[in-house]
Motif scaffolding. Structure first.
Motif, PDB file in Angstrom:
ATOM      1  N   VAL A  80     -37.046  -8.281  40.027  1.00  0.00           N
ATOM      2  CA  VAL A  80     -37.327  -8.289  38.645  1.00  0.00           C
ATOM      3  C   VAL A  80     -37.869  -7.002  37.987  1.00  0.00           C
ATOM      4  N   ARG A  81     -38.976  -6.625  38.878  1.00  0.00           N
ATOM      5  CA  ARG A  81     -39.488  -5.460  38.332  1.00  0.00           C
ATOM      6  C   ARG A  81     -38.553  -4.216  38.271  1.00  0.00           C
ATOM      7  N   GLU A  82     -37.894  -4.069  39.408  1.00  0.00           N
ATOM      8  CA  GLU A  82     -37.004  -3.147  39.434  1.00  0.00           C
ATOM      9  C   GLU A  82     -35.695  -2.947  38.557  1.00  0.00           C
ATOM     10  N   ARG A  83     -35.468  -4.247  38.066  1.00  0.00           N
ATOM     11  CA  ARG A  83     -34.325  -4.289  36.985  1.00  0.00           C
ATOM     12  C   ARG A  83     -34.910  -3.782  35.688  1.00  0.00           C
ATOM     13  N   ILE A  84     -36.157  -4.024  35.481  1.00  0.00           N
ATOM     14  CA  ILE A  84     -36.914  -3.578  34.289  1.00  0.00           C
ATOM     15  C   ILE A  84     -37.065  -1.904  34.523  1.00  0.00           C
TER      16      ILE A  84
END
Length: 174
Positions: free
Chosen positions: A160-164
């Motif tokens: 999720v963090r990497e998507r952001i």
């Protein structure tokens, strides 16, 4: 930044573990400095957030279309009308959410993590749009998208963090 990267739906059938997954994921994301907003779909029930007899409940019962309550630590507002999901996402973003997690709303068009508890749940993969990942109760899955075990919350949070972070790597360092 691609605003859709700031929104992620967690979808699955009833009792698949959506709420449990979100309650485990939220502190990990908040712990990296992200402000997380959450929208919960109440599938056809008429939820009651207010407590009967309390002042805010009495104001709604008297016919107020909007009722708000605030204190030193929190604010809540109740509207006597349904709102479309994009409006709720916009409001949470305007209120300061870096990420909006959505539980449910299978037919909406935001990026989705699909939660599969039972083998018969797999048909959901064919009926949702914007699939970006699968979270499963089984050990091994072979999909064309990232797959995670339901207990591997650290990896899900990292995903999720990497998507952001993909568009603005300096904005979120968590």
């Amino acid at each position: 930044m691609d605003e859709r990267r700031r929104v992620l739906q967690i979808v699955g059938y009833s009792n698949s573990g959506k709420t449990t997954l979100l309650t485990r994921l939220i502190p990990l994301l908040e712990g990296t400095g992200l402000r997380v907003g959450v929208v919960k779909h109440d599938g056809g029930h008429d939820f009651e957030w207010d407590q009967p007899g309390k002042d805010t409940w009495r104001y709604r019962e008297a016919g107020a279309s909007l009722v708000a309550i605030t204190s030193k630590t929190k604010t809540a507002m109740i509207e006597q009308r349904p709102l479309e999901l994009p409006v709720l996402v916009q409001r949470l973003t305007e209120a300061g959410a870096d990420l909006v997690l959505i539980e449910g709303f299978k037919r909406e068009h935001f990026p989705k993590l699909v939660l599969l508890r039972r083998p018969e749940d797999e048909e959901l993969l064919q009926s949702v749009s914007h699939l970006v990942g699968v979270v499963s109760w089984s050990a091994d899955r072979k999909e064309n998208v990232p797959c995670f075990h339901v207990d591997d919350v650290e990896s899900i949070a990292k995903f999720v963090r990497e998507r952001i972070q993909k568009d603005h790597p300096d904005e979120y360092k968590g």
